[in-house]
Design a protein around this motif. Structure first.
Motif, mmCIF file in Angstrom:
data_model
loop_
_atom_site.group_PDB
_atom_site.id
_atom_site.type_symbol
_atom_site.label_atom_id
_atom_site.label_comp_id
_atom_site.label_asym_id
_atom_site.label_seq_id
_atom_site.Cartn_x
_atom_site.Cartn_y
_atom_site.Cartn_z
ATOM 1 N N SER A 314 0.739 -1.072 -0.264
ATOM 2 C CA SER A 314 0.052 -0.128 -0.075
ATOM 3 C C SER A 314 0.915 1.335 0.075
ATOM 4 O O SER A 314 0.545 2.336 -0.601
ATOM 5 C CB SER A 314 -0.973 0.018 1.151
ATOM 6 O OG SER A 314 -0.241 0.147 2.516
ATOM 7 N N ALA A 315 2.041 1.179 0.610
ATOM 8 C CA ALA A 315 2.875 2.271 0.682
ATOM 9 C C ALA A 315 3.344 2.672 -0.682
ATOM 10 O O ALA A 315 3.531 3.983 -1.015
ATOM 11 C CB ALA A 315 4.234 2.079 1.693
ATOM 12 N N CYS A 316 3.707 1.568 -1.545
ATOM 13 C CA CYS A 316 4.011 1.968 -2.842
ATOM 14 C C CYS A 316 3.038 2.644 -3.528
ATOM 15 O O CYS A 316 3.422 3.771 -4.096
ATOM 16 C CB CYS A 316 4.500 0.658 -3.593
ATOM 17 S SG CYS A 316 5.775 -0.306 -2.814
ATOM 18 N N PHE A 317 1.783 2.138 -3.622
ATOM 19 C CA PHE A 317 0.662 2.815 -4.021
ATOM 20 C C PHE A 317 0.670 4.613 -3.671
ATOM 21 O O PHE A 317 0.581 5.224 -4.658
ATOM 22 C CB PHE A 317 -0.644 2.285 -3.871
ATOM 23 C CG PHE A 317 -1.002 1.023 -4.665
ATOM 24 C CD1 PHE A 317 -0.817 0.945 -5.917
ATOM 25 C CD2 PHE A 317 -1.440 0.014 -4.312
ATOM 26 C CE1 PHE A 317 -0.947 -0.209 -6.713
ATOM 27 C CE2 PHE A 317 -1.665 -1.219 -4.785
ATOM 28 C CZ PHE A 317 -1.478 -1.229 -5.995
ATOM 29 N N LEU A 324 2.151 11.843 -8.371
ATOM 30 C CA LEU A 324 1.311 12.192 -9.262
ATOM 31 C C LEU A 324 0.381 13.450 -8.999
ATOM 32 O O LEU A 324 -0.076 14.477 -9.881
ATOM 33 C CB LEU A 324 0.118 11.126 -9.691
ATOM 34 C CG LEU A 324 0.851 9.979 -10.579
ATOM 35 C CD1 LEU A 324 -0.259 8.966 -10.467
ATOM 36 C CD2 LEU A 324 1.124 10.343 -11.663
ATOM 37 N N SER A 325 0.122 13.678 -7.547
ATOM 38 C CA SER A 325 -0.628 14.935 -7.581
ATOM 39 C C SER A 325 -0.019 15.906 -7.840
ATOM 40 O O SER A 325 -0.605 17.009 -7.903
ATOM 41 C CB SER A 325 -1.351 14.779 -6.156
ATOM 42 O OG SER A 325 0.021 14.999 -5.155
ATOM 43 N N LEU A 365 -7.034 6.029 -10.075
ATOM 44 C CA LEU A 365 -6.936 4.600 -9.703
ATOM 45 C C LEU A 365 -5.956 4.124 -8.721
ATOM 46 O O LEU A 365 -6.474 3.375 -8.026
ATOM 47 C CB LEU A 365 -6.527 4.046 -11.190
ATOM 48 C CG LEU A 365 -7.710 4.088 -12.231
ATOM 49 C CD1 LEU A 365 -6.956 3.525 -13.536
ATOM 50 C CD2 LEU A 365 -8.727 3.017 -11.918
ATOM 51 N N ILE A 366 -4.784 4.800 -8.705
ATOM 52 C CA ILE A 366 -3.865 4.202 -7.696
ATOM 53 C C ILE A 366 -4.362 4.644 -6.456
ATOM 54 O O ILE A 366 -4.226 3.839 -5.606
ATOM 55 C CB ILE A 366 -2.745 4.887 -8.284
ATOM 56 C CG1 ILE A 366 -2.257 4.601 -9.414
ATOM 57 C CG2 ILE A 366 -1.602 4.687 -6.875
ATOM 58 C CD1 ILE A 366 -0.743 5.226 -9.802
ATOM 59 N N LEU A 367 -5.089 5.797 -6.297
ATOM 60 C CA LEU A 367 -5.637 6.237 -5.066
ATOM 61 C C LEU A 367 -6.710 5.155 -4.371
ATOM 62 O O LEU A 367 -6.580 4.558 -3.363
ATOM 63 C CB LEU A 367 -5.943 7.635 -4.962
ATOM 64 C CG LEU A 367 -6.598 8.109 -3.539
ATOM 65 C CD1 LEU A 367 -5.410 7.931 -2.556
ATOM 66 C CD2 LEU A 367 -7.291 9.231 -3.497
ATOM 67 N N GLN A 368 -7.481 4.900 -5.391
ATOM 68 C CA GLN A 368 -8.553 3.740 -4.927
ATOM 69 C C GLN A 368 -8.003 2.520 -4.548
ATOM 70 O O GLN A 368 -8.393 1.888 -3.583
ATOM 71 C CB GLN A 368 -9.700 3.695 -6.084
ATOM 72 C CG GLN A 368 -10.300 4.893 -6.295
ATOM 73 C CD GLN A 368 -10.665 5.645 -5.010
ATOM 74 O OE1 GLN A 368 -11.050 5.233 -3.848
ATOM 75 N NE2 GLN A 368 -10.692 7.028 -4.853
ATOM 76 N N HIS A 372 -8.194 0.475 -0.982
ATOM 77 C CA HIS A 372 -8.699 -0.736 -0.942
ATOM 78 C C HIS A 372 -8.044 -1.649 -0.204
ATOM 79 O O HIS A 372 -8.184 -2.259 0.715
ATOM 80 C CB HIS A 372 -8.903 -1.239 -2.312
ATOM 81 C CG HIS A 372 -9.350 -2.661 -2.430
ATOM 82 N ND1 HIS A 372 -9.064 -3.644 -3.351
ATOM 83 C CD2 HIS A 372 -10.264 -3.342 -1.693
ATOM 84 C CE1 HIS A 372 -9.645 -4.786 -3.006
ATOM 85 N NE2 HIS A 372 -10.333 -4.685 -2.089
ATOM 86 N N TYR A 373 -6.652 -1.666 -0.553
ATOM 87 C CA TYR A 373 -5.542 -2.446 0.401
ATOM 88 C C TYR A 373 -5.731 -1.833 1.652
ATOM 89 O O TYR A 373 -5.601 -2.875 2.707
ATOM 90 C CB TYR A 373 -4.207 -1.924 -0.387
ATOM 91 C CG TYR A 373 -3.660 -3.112 -1.087
ATOM 92 C CD1 TYR A 373 -3.169 -4.220 -0.382
ATOM 93 C CD2 TYR A 373 -3.718 -3.201 -2.423
ATOM 94 C CE1 TYR A 373 -2.721 -5.376 -1.288
ATOM 95 C CE2 TYR A 373 -3.383 -4.154 -3.143
ATOM 96 C CZ TYR A 373 -2.739 -5.320 -2.668
ATOM 97 O OH TYR A 373 -2.425 -6.406 -3.295
#
Length: 1506
Positions: A314-317, A324-325, A365-368, A372-373
C-alpha cells in the motif's frame, strides 16, 4: 543515437525539435519511431517478467482447460512473431542484394520477434497456472498499440506528402502488425473460464474479485452487479459473497497467534538468559543501575510480522499517488502559459488537457487501489485482534477476571480492535504527509520565492491552535462520557427495575434524575459544539488566509514582483494540496495516541496469567477412585489468602458425595478447585474421566432450549426425552410457546430461576459424562421439584446412579440418601463420613441437625441453610457483570474489598431469582399479531421480535422531523448563510483573476493595496458567514437533541409493562445510548460537511460556466452519471452498513456470554468449538464489511471519473475558446475544477452518512410514539383522602391476559377478602398467583370484570393514586444502596431509622436480607393492603420467623396477601386461596382445606406438613 539509423533524410538526428514541437502538424522522426518507440513495450515485458514468474510460482490456482479464446490468443502471438521475422529476413534479403539497411532494421525486428514469442509462451504458462485474466499482458498489448499509433499516423502522412509509398513491404507488414496487436489487446480483455478443480463449484456465492478480469479489477467494475442488485432489492445476508480464503478469521487469527507466540517465546528466552547473571553479581548491578528492563512480548511486532507485507504494498501505491498529485499544478502552469501566448500551436493545448485528464485518472485509480488495500488490511487487523482476544478470554485466571468487569473485557474486543481498524488509513500519513509538505513547499518556492514561507508559517501556526482546541474538546468529551455513562447506567437500572418502579409509583423521581443528568450533558455538548465551530472556521478559511498572506508578502517584498495568472493560480492549487496533509496531522496524532493506549491494553490483557491446564491431573489416578485431592491448598488469586487449605479427599468411583457447611466455607470453591479454576498452591488433584458441571448460577446461552441442553452434542431423541423427563422440564415445555425450540433470551431472561437451573442440570445429564459436579442445583427450585429432581436424577435411583456425583447442597432432607458427606468449615474439611456415622460422632454436623429438628415436624428442614450461598469470590465475578460499570465498586483497595464483597452477596441474592418470582412463563408467548417468523420451526418460539433493520430509503418525513426539532427558522438561516458564503468565495476568486489580468495590460501593477484590501475583505466575510452558519447549526443540533430525548424518555417511562416484556432492555437502551449519541454528536457535523461540499461543488460549476459558457453542454450528462452512481451506491451501501451493524452485535454478545460462562465451557471441554463459533460470527460480519469497502471504492472511481471529466472539459473548452479568454479566467476555472473531485466525492459520502445516521432520528421517533399506559393521575376522579380505610379487596368475575391475543391467565375470578384478613395464595408455577397481584396493581388491565378496594373500582382512578396506596414486597432491590432502596420518596431520616429498628436493625448486613429491606419499604409506606411475594428459599429459618413476626405485629390491622412457596409460613393464616390454571380451586381456612383432602392437602403432604 545516430548510428543505428544510418543517414536518414533528417541527417540522422533521432529527434528534431523543429519537426516535433513548433509546428501546427507535429511528428516524430522515423529513427525515433523505429528504435526507442518500438522497444518500449519489449523493455517493459522483460523487466516485469522475473517478478511476475515468481508470483505465478507461488499462486497456482489449478490449470484452465484449453479454450477457443486461448487458442486464438496463441495463434495471434505466433502470427506477430512471423511478421517480425519476415521483416528481419527482408532486411537480410536487402543486405544480400547489396542495399545496406541501417542496423535498426535488424535490431528492432529481432527484439520484437523474441518478445512476441515470449508473450505467446506466457499466455500458455498463465493458462497452466490458472490465471483467468492477465494484467501484465494487457498492459503489454496496450503499450504496443499506443507505441504503434505514432508510426501509423506518420507513415500515412509521409505517403500523402510524397505521393507514393517508398517501402511497400515494410508499409504492409507494419499495418498487419498493427491490426494483430490491436486484436491481441481486445482478446486479452476477455477472461478465461475458471480453473479446473477450483473452489467455485463448491461455493454458492463466491467472491467475484478472484475470477474478475484485469480491467474489471482495475476499475472495480466487478462490484457493479451487486450495486445494481442492491438498488433493485434490499440486500440480505444471503446475497453477500463468501470471503476469500486468506481473509477468513481462521487464517488471519492463526497467523497473528503464531506471531504472538513467537514474541512470547523470545521474551521467555530473553528472561531465561538474563536470569542466571543476576544472582551472581546482583549487588554491582544495583549499584550501577544497570538493571535491565523486563522485556514484554510486543504485540506491535506481532502485528507487523503478520500484516507488514500488505502495508509495504500500500505504501508503494501511496508514494506514486503523492508524486502524481504534483503533476497537475505543473500542467496548469503550462496551460496558462499556452493561453497567454497566442503564437503557440493549438495541439499543445489539447495535449495538456489530455495529459491533465490522464494524470487525474491515474491518480484516481492508484488512490482507490491504495485505499482498498489499506482498508482491507485494517479489517484484517480487527479480525485478528478479536480472534486473539477471544482465545485469550477462554484461558485467563479468575484473578484477572476479578480485576476487570466483563464489560471491560468486551470493550477490548469492541472498542480497541475497532481503533486499530480506524488507524489503518492514517498510518501511511506518517511518511506521506511530510513528503507532500516538502514537495509542495519546493514547488511553491520555485513559483513565488521566499514569500511562500509566510503562508507556510501561518499554516504551521494553525496546527498548535487546532491542537489546543482538540485537547479542550477531548476534556469536554471525557466529562461528557462520564455524564453519558451515568445516564445510561441510570436508564439501565430503570429498565431493569421498571416493574418495581411501576408497583411503587416511583417514576417521577427517576424522571427528574435522568433529566438532571441530561441537562448537564447538553450544557457540555453546547460548549463543545461552539468550540468546534472555531475549528470549522480555521479549516474553511485557512486556505484563503494562506493565499492572502503569501500574495501580500510577495507583492510588497519587491515592487518588481508582478502577480500574474500563472503564479497566482498555480500557487492556489499547490496550497490546496498542502492543506490536506497539514489538516490530517492532528487527526493522525490523536488516532495514534488512542491506538497506542489500545495497544497497551490489548498487550496487557494478552500477557495476563493463564489457567494452569496441568493443575488437575486428568490421565492417572489411584485405582477405584474418581477424584482424589492430596493436601491441596487453593486460592482464588495469588495476593489473597488461600480459600481452601490442606484438603485430603478421596471420592470412590460411582459414589454420591454431599458437600455441606455454612455460608462461605468454601463449598463452591471446592468444586472450582476440582475443575482447575482456582490457583493451586500445593498438593495434587487427580480426576479421571469426562466432567459435567452445574454451576450455582445457571449459565444459559442465547439460543433455543434444545441447543442449550444438547450443548453441541448430536441429538439422540431417546436420551434427550429421558433427560427432560428426569429434570422435570416436560411440564415447562408445554407452557413455553415453542416447546424446546423456544428461543431463550440473553442470560436466560424468559425462564424463571428454577427453570434455568433445571436446563443447566439437563445439559449436564445429557452430556453423559463420568463425573458430575453439582454446585447447589436445588436451591432455586420449589421444594416438590427439588424432591423430584433428587429422586429422578441425583439420588441412588436417579438417571445418574452409578456415576460419580459431587453435590453441594443445603437441603438436609436428602443427606440420609448420600453415600458420604464432606462437612467444610473455614476452607477445611471438619468432618467426613456417611450420614449415620456423622450423627453418632456428635460433632458440629450433629449439633446443627439437632438444633433444627425439634422445631419442625418430621425434620423437614429443606431450607434450613440459606440458599444465599456461594458469595465466594466466583460469585462476586458473576455479579460484577450485573454491575458491569460500577467502577466505584471494583476498587482494589483491601478495605473496600470487604465491603464490596458484602454488597456483592446482597446482590447475589437479587440475581438468583427464585422460580416464583412469579414470572409466569406463558406471558412470553407472542400474539399472532406480533409474531415474527424467524424460521418456520422457530416461529412461535421467538421470544422477542427481531429488531427490524429498516429497509429502503429514509423517508423525507424523517428529515422534516429533524428540521422541525432543529427549528425551522434556524434551518432557513443556515441555508441562507451558506449561500452568502459561496457568493463571497466566488467573489474573492473572481477578484483575484481580475487582479492577475492587470499584469497583462502593463507589466506593473499600480493599485495593489486596493486589490489586496477587497480580496481580504471578501475572504474574511466568507469566513464569518461560515462561522455563523456553524454556530446556528450547533445551536439547532443541541435543541433537536433536547427535544428528541425528552420525547423518548417521557414516552418510555409511561409505556405499559407488556412493552418491556416483549422488548429486550438492550434494544430500548440502544435507543438511549447509540441513537441519542448520533443525534447529539454526529448529525450536526455531518450536515455541516454536506452543506460545505454541496456549495463547494455548486460554486465550482458556477465559476466554470461563467468563464467557459460552452461547459453547460457537458453539465447534464455528467450530472446524470453522477446521480446514477449516487443512487446505486446509496441504496447498496446503506443496506450493507445495516447488515454490518446487525451482524456486529452477535459477536460481542457471544463474547460476553463466553466470558461469563468460561468455567462451564472449560469444564465440558468445548473451548475449541466456541472459538469456531466466534470465528463464524466474525466472518459473518466481515462478509458485509468487504462489500462495503468495495462499494466505497466503486463509488469513488465513478465520481472521480465525473470530476476528472470536469477537469478535462474545463481545460478543453479553455483551449477551444482561447481567443476570447484571458489567462486569469482560465486559471480560475481550471484550478477550481481541480478541487471539484474532492467536493463531489465528499458530497456523496456525506449524503450516505447522513442517510445512515438520520435513521437514529427515525428509531427514536418510533419509540417516542408507542402506546402508553393509563394516566398516572385522573384529575376528575381522585380517591378520597385516607382511602382505603378498611383494606377490603374484592374480585368480581375478573379475567385478565398478559397481552391482546394471548390466553387468559385469570378466568372469571370472584372472591372477597375482608379488611385485615391474612390470606395465603398457593398453586403450582404458572397457576396465576403473581398475575393476581399484578392485576391488583393494574400492571395488567382487566379483560373483563373489575376489582374493588373498599368499594372503589380501581380502574377508575389514576395509576399513581392506586399504586401509592398499596404495598408489595417483591424480591427486588435497586443497586442504589439501602437509603435509596428504602424510599423512592425520601422521607425523613429518623423515620427510616425507627423503621430499621423494628425490622431488626443491623441484621440488614447479614448477606442478602433483601426481604427485610423490602419490609422496611412497606413499613415506611404504612399502607392498608400488603402483598408479600416470597422469594424461593432465599432466607434461612430465623429470618423467616422474624419476618412473619413483624407482619403479625406491625401489620396486624392490614390486609395481607402472601404468595407462598413454603407452606409452613401460611399455616396460621385466616384463609388460603388455591389457584389452578387461573381459576379458584379452593378457598378456605388451612385446617378445613387439609380436612377436605383436596389439592392443598396434596401439597402439604409433599412438604411434610400433613
Amino acid at each position: 543515437t545516430s548510428w543505428p539509423c544510418g543517414m536518414g533524410r533528417n541527417g540522422g538526428r533521432s529527434r528534431d525539435s523543429n519537426l516535433s514541437v513548433h509546428t501546427e502538424n507535429p511528428d516524430l522522426t522515423p529513427c525515433f519511431q523505429n528504435s526507442l518507440l518500438a522497444w518500449v513495450p519489449c523493455i517493459y515485458l522483460w523487466v516485469a517478467l522475473p517478478c511476475y514468474l515468481l508470483y505465478l510460482r507461488h499462486h497456482c490456482r489449478g490449470y484452465i482447460i484449453l479454450s477457443h479464446l486461448s487458442k486464438l490468443k496463441t495463434v495471434l502471438g505466433v502470427l506477430l512473431w512471423c511478421v517480425s521475422w519476415a521483416d528481419l529476413f527482408y532486411s537480410f534479403h536487402g543486405l544480400v542484394h547489396g542495399r545496406a539497411p541501417a542496423p535498426v532494421f535488424f535490431v528492432t525486428p529481432l527484439v520484437v520477434g523474441v518478445t512476441m514469442l515470449l508473450a505467446t509462451l506466457l499466455i500458455q504458462y498463465e493458462r497452466l497456472q490458472g490465471v483467468q485474466s492477465s494484467g501484465v499482458l494487457i498492459i503489454f498489448w496496450f503499450l504496443c498499440v499506443v507505441c504503434a499509433i505514432v508510426p501509423f499516423r506518420s507513415k500515412i502522412l509521409l505517403a500523402k506528402a510524397e505521393g507514393e509509398i517508398s517501402d511497400p513491404f515494410r508499409f504492409t507488414t507494419f499495418y498487419i502488425h498493427f491490426a494483430l496487436v490491436l486484436s491481441a489487446l481486445i482478446l486479452a480483455c476477455f477472461r478465461e473460464k475458471p480453473p479446473f478443480f477450483s473452489a467455485k463449484n463448491v461455493d454458492p456465492n463466491p467472491y467475484p474479485e478472484t475470477s474478475a478480469g484485469f480491467l474489471s479489477r482495475l476499475f472495480f467494475w466487478w462490484f457493479t452487479k451487486m450495486a445494481i442488485y442492491g438498488y433493485r432489492h434490499p440486500l440480505e445476508e444471503k446475497d453477500l459473497w463468501s470471503l476469500k480464503e486468506e481473509d477468513r478469521s481462521q487464517m488471519v487469527v492463526q497467523q497473528l497467534l503464531e506471531a504472538w507466540r513467537k514474541q512470547e517465546k523470545q521474551t521467555a528466552r530473553h528472561k531465561a538468559s538474563a536470569a542466571p547473571g543476576k544472582n551472581s553479581s546482583g549487588e554491582d548491578e544495583v549499584l550501577l543501575g544497570a538493571q535491565p528492563r523486563p522485556r514484554k512480548p510486543s504485540f506491535l511486532k506481532a502485528l507487523l510480522a503478520t500484516f507488514g507485507s500488505s502495508f509495504l504494498l500500500s505504501a508503494c501505491f501511496k508514494l506514486i499517488q503523492d508524486l502524481l498529485s504534483f503533476i497537475n499544478p505543473q500542467l496548469l502552469s503550462i496551460l496558462i502559459r499556452f493561453i497567454s501566448n497566442p503564437m503557440a500551436p493549438s495541439w499543445w493545448g489539447f495535449l495538456v488537457a489530455g495529459l491533465m485528464f490522464l494524470c487525474s485518472m491515474m491518480q484516481s485509480l492508484i488512490l482507490q487501489h491504495y485505499y482498498h488495500y489499506i482498508f482491507v488490511t485494517g479489517l484484517k487487523f480487527r479480525t485478528g485482534i478479536m480472534g486473539v482476544i477471544y482465545r485469550k478470554a477462554l484461558v485467563i485466571t479468575n484473578s484477572v477476571k476479578r480485576a476487570s468487569t466483563v464489560g471491560e473485557i468486551v470493550n477490548l474486543m469492541s472498542v480497541d480492535a475497532q481503533r486499530f481498524m480506524d488507524l489503518a488509513p492514517f498510518l501511511n500519513l506518517l511518511w506521506s504527509a511530510p513528503l507532500q509538505i516538502i514537495l509542495a513547499i519546493y514547488f511553491l518556492w520555485q513559483n513565488l520565492g521566499p514569500s511562500v514561507l509566510a503562508g507556510v508559517a501561518f499554516m504551521v501556526l494553525l496546527i498548535p491552535l487546532n491542537g489546543a482546541v482538540a485537547v479542550k474538546m477531548r476534556a469536554f468529551q471525557v466529562k461528557q462520557m462520564k455524564l453519558k455513562d451515568s445516564r445510561i447506567k441510570l436508564m439501565s437500572e430503570i429498565l431493569n427495575g421498571i416493574k418495581v418502579l411501576k408497583l411503587y409509583a416511583w417514576e417521577p423521581s427517576f424522571l427528574k434524575q435522568v433529566e438532571g443528568i441530561r441537562q448537564g450533558e447538553l450544557q457540555l455538548l453546547r460548549t463543545a459544539a461552539y468550540l468546534h465551530t472555531t475549528t470549522t472556521f480555521t479549516w474553511m478559511c485557512s486556505p484563503f488566509l494562506v493565499t492572502l498572506i503569501t500574495l501580500w508578502v510577495y507583492v510588497y517584498v519587491d515592487p518588481n514582483n508582478v502577480l500574474d495568472a500563472e503564479k497566482a493560480f498555480v500557487s492556489v492549487s499547490l496550497f490546496n494540496i498542502l492543506r490536506l496533509p497539514l489538516n490530517m496531522l492532528p487527526q493522525l496524532i490523536s488516532n495514534l495516541t488512542q491506538a497506542s493506549v489500545s495497544l497497551k491494553r490489548i498487550q496487557q490483557f494478552l500477557s495476563q496469567e493463564e489457567l494452569d491446564s496441568q493443575s488437575v491431573e486428568r490421565k492417572t489416578i489411584s485405582p477405584g477412585y474418581a477424584i482424589t485431592i492430596h493436601s491441596g491448598t487453593f486460592t482464588w488469586a495469588q495476593d489473597l489468602p488461600p480459600t481452601l487449605h490442606s484438603l485430603d479427599i478421596q471420592v470412590p468411583k460411582g459414589a454420591l458425595v454431599a458437600v455441606v457447611g455454612p455460608v462461605g466455607c468454601g463449598k463452591s470453591s471446592l468444586v472450582s478447585a476440582l475443575l482447575g479454576e482456582m490457583e493451586k498452591l500445593e498438593g495434587k488433584v487427580h480426576m479421571k474421566g469426562s466432567v459435567a458441571y452445574v454451576p450455582q448460577q445457571a449459565w444459559i446461552q442465547n439460543c433455543t432450549l434444545q441447543e442449550n441442553v444438547l450443548f453441541g452434542q448430536a441429538l439422540n431423541p431417546k436420551r434427550y426425552q429421558q433427560t427432560l423427563e428426569a429434570c422435570a422440564l416436560l411440564a415447562d415445555l408445554e407452557m413455553l410457546p415453542g416447546g424446546d425450540q423456544t428461543e431463550i433470551g440473553e442470560k436466560g431472561i424468559n425462564l424463571s430461576g428454577g427453570q434455568r437451573q433445571r436446563v443447566s442440570l439437563a445439559r449436564a445429564v445429557y452430556s453423559d459424562a463420568d463425573i458430575f459436579l453439582l454446585d447447589d442445583p436445588l436451591s432455586a427450585v420449589d421444594s416438590h421439584v427439588a424432591k423430584h429432581i433428587f429422586d429422578h436424577v441425583i439420588g441412588p435411583e436417579g438417571v445418574l446412579a452409578g456415576k460419580t456425583r459431587v453435590l453441594v447442597t443445603h437441603g438436609i432432607s436428602f443427606l440420609p440418601q448420600t453415600d458420604f458427606i464432606i462437612v467444610l468449615a473455614d476452607g477445611q474439611v471438619s468432618e467426613m463420613g456417611p450420614y449415620p456415622a456423622l450423627l453418632q460422632r456428635n460433632g458440629s454436623f450433629a449439633n446443627f441437625l439437632c438444633n433444627y429438628a425439634p422445631d419442625e415436624d418430621q425434620g423437614h428442614l429443606e431450607d434450613s441453610w440459606t440458599a444465599l450461598e456461594g458469595a465466594e469470590d466466583k460469585e462476586a465475578l458473576l455479579i460484577e457483570d450485573t454491575l458491569s460499570n460500577h467502577t466505584d465498586l471494583t476498587d482494589n483497595d483491601p478495605v473496600t474489598y470487604v465491603v464490596q464483597k458484602q454488597f456483592m452477596r446482597q446482590l447475589s441474592a437479587l440475581s438468583s431469582d427464585g422460580e416464583g418470582q412469579g414470572r409466569p412463563v406463558p406471558r412470553r408467548h407472542l400474539g399472532p399479531s406480533e409474531k415474527v417468523q424467524v424460521t418456520e420451526a422457530k416461529a412461535d418460539g421467538a421470544l422477542t421480535q427481531e429488531e427490524k433493520a429498516a429497509i429502503g430509503t429514509v423517508e423525507l418525513s424523517v428529515f422534516w422531523d429533524y428540521a422541525k426539532a432543529v427549528g425551522l427558522c434556524t434551518t432557513l438561516a443556515i441555508c441562507l448563510l451558506y449561500v452568502g458564503q459561496s457568493a463571497a468565495a466566488i467573489g474573492a476568486n473572481v477578484w483575484l483573476s481580475a487582479w492577475t489580468n492587470d499584469a497583462m495590460a502593463d507589466s506593473r501593477q499600480n493599485n495593489t493595496s486596493l486589490r489586496l484590501g477587497v480580496y481580504a475583505a471578501l475572504g474574511i466575510l466568507q469566513g464569518l458567514l461560515v462561522m455563523l452558519a456553524a454556530m446556528a447549526m450547533a445551536a439547532g443540533g443541541i435543541q433537536a437533541a433536547r427535544v428528541l430525548h425528552q420525547a423518548l424518555l417521557h414516552n418510555k417511562i409511561r409505556s405499559p409493562q407488556s412493552f418491556f416484556d416483549t422488548t429486550p432492555s438492550g434494544r430500548i437502551l440502544n435507543r438511549f445510548s447509540k441513537d441519542i449519541y448520533v443525534i447529539d454528536e454526529v448529525l450536526a457535523p455531518v450536515i455541516l460537511m454536506l452543506l460545505n461540499s454541496f456549495f463547494n461543488a455548486i460554486s465550482t460549476l458556477v465559476v466554470i460556466v461563467a468563464s467557459t459558457p460552452l461547459f453547460t453542454v457537458v453539465i447534464l450528462p455528467l450530472a446524470v452519471l453522477y446521480t446514477l452512481v449516487q443512487r446505486f451506491y446509496a441504496a447498496t451501501s446503506r443496506q450493507l452498513k445495516r447488515l454490518e451493524s446487525v451482524s456486529r452485535s452477535p459477536i460481542y454478545s457471544h463474547f460476553s456470554e463466553t466470558v461469563t460462562g468460561a468455567s462451564v465451557i472449560r469444564a465440558y471441554n468445548r473451548s475449541r468449538d466456541f472459538e469456531i463459533i466466534s470465528d463464524t460470527k466474525v466472518d459473518a460480519n466481515q462478509r458485509s464489511c468487504y462489500p462495503y469497502i468495495i462499494s466505497n471504492r466503486w463509488l469513488s472511481i465513478g465520481v472521480e471519473f465525473v470530476g476528472n471529466c470536469v477537469v478535462l472539459f474545463a481545460a478543453l473548452f479553455a483551449v477551444i475558446g482561447r481567443s476570447s479568454l484571458n489567462p486569469g479566467l482560465v486559471g480560475l476555472s481550471v484550478s477550481y475544477s481541480l478541487q471539484v473531485t474532492f467536493a463531489l466525492n465528499w458530497m456523496i459520502r456525506m449524503m450516505s452518512d447522513l442517510e445512515s445516521n438520520i435513521v437514529a432520528v427515525e428509531r427514536v421517533k418510533e419509540y417516542s410514539k408507542t402506546e402508553t399506559e393509563a394516566p398516572w393521575v385522573v384529575e376528575g376522579s381522585r380517591p378520597p383522602e385516607g382511602w382505603p380505610p378498611l383494606g377490603e379487596v374484592e374480585f368480581r368475575n375478573y379475567s385478565a391476559r398478559y397481552r391482546p391475543g394471548l390466553d387468559l391467565v385469570l378466568r372469571d375470578l370472584s372472591l372477597h377478602v375482608h379488611g385485615g384478613e391474612k390470606v395465603g395464595i398457593v398453586g403450582r408455577t404458572g397457576a396465576g398467583k403473581s398475575s393476581m397481584t399484578l392485576c391488583l396493581f393494574r400492571i395488567l388491565e382487566a379483560a373483563k370484570g373489575e376489582i374493588r378496594i373498599d368499594g372503589l373500582n380501581v380502574a377508575d382512578i389514576g395509576l399513581h393514586d392506586l399504586r401509592s396506596q398499596l404495598t408489595i414486597i417483591p424480591p427486588l432491590l435497586r443497586s442504589g444502596g439501602l437509603g435509596c432502596g428504602r424510599n423512592g420518596r425520601s422521607q425523613t431520616e429518623n423515620q427510616s431509622w425507627a423503621t430499621e429498628e423494628q425490622v431488626g436493625g443491623p441484621q440488614l448486613e447479614i448477606v442478602g436480607q433483601r426481604q427485610l429491606v423490602c419490609l422496611a419499604r412497606a413499613l415506611l409506606r404504612k399502607s392498608r393492603i400488603l402483598v408479600l411475594d416470597e422469594a424461593t428459599a432465599a432466607i434461612d429459618l430465623e429470618t423467616d420467623n422474624l419476618i412473619q413476626a413483624t407482619i403479625r405485629t406491625q401489620f396486624d390491622t392490614c390486609t395481607v396477601l402472601t404468595i407462598a412457596h413454603r407452606l409452613n409460613t401460611i399455616m396460621d393464616y385466616t384463609r388460603v386461596l388455591v389457584l389452578d390454571k387461573g381459576v379458584v380451586a379452593e378457598f378456605d381456612s388451612p385446617a378445613n382445606l387439609i380436612a377436605a383432602r383436596g389439592i392443598f392437602y396434596g401439597m402439604a403432604r409433599d412438604a411434610g406438613l400433613a
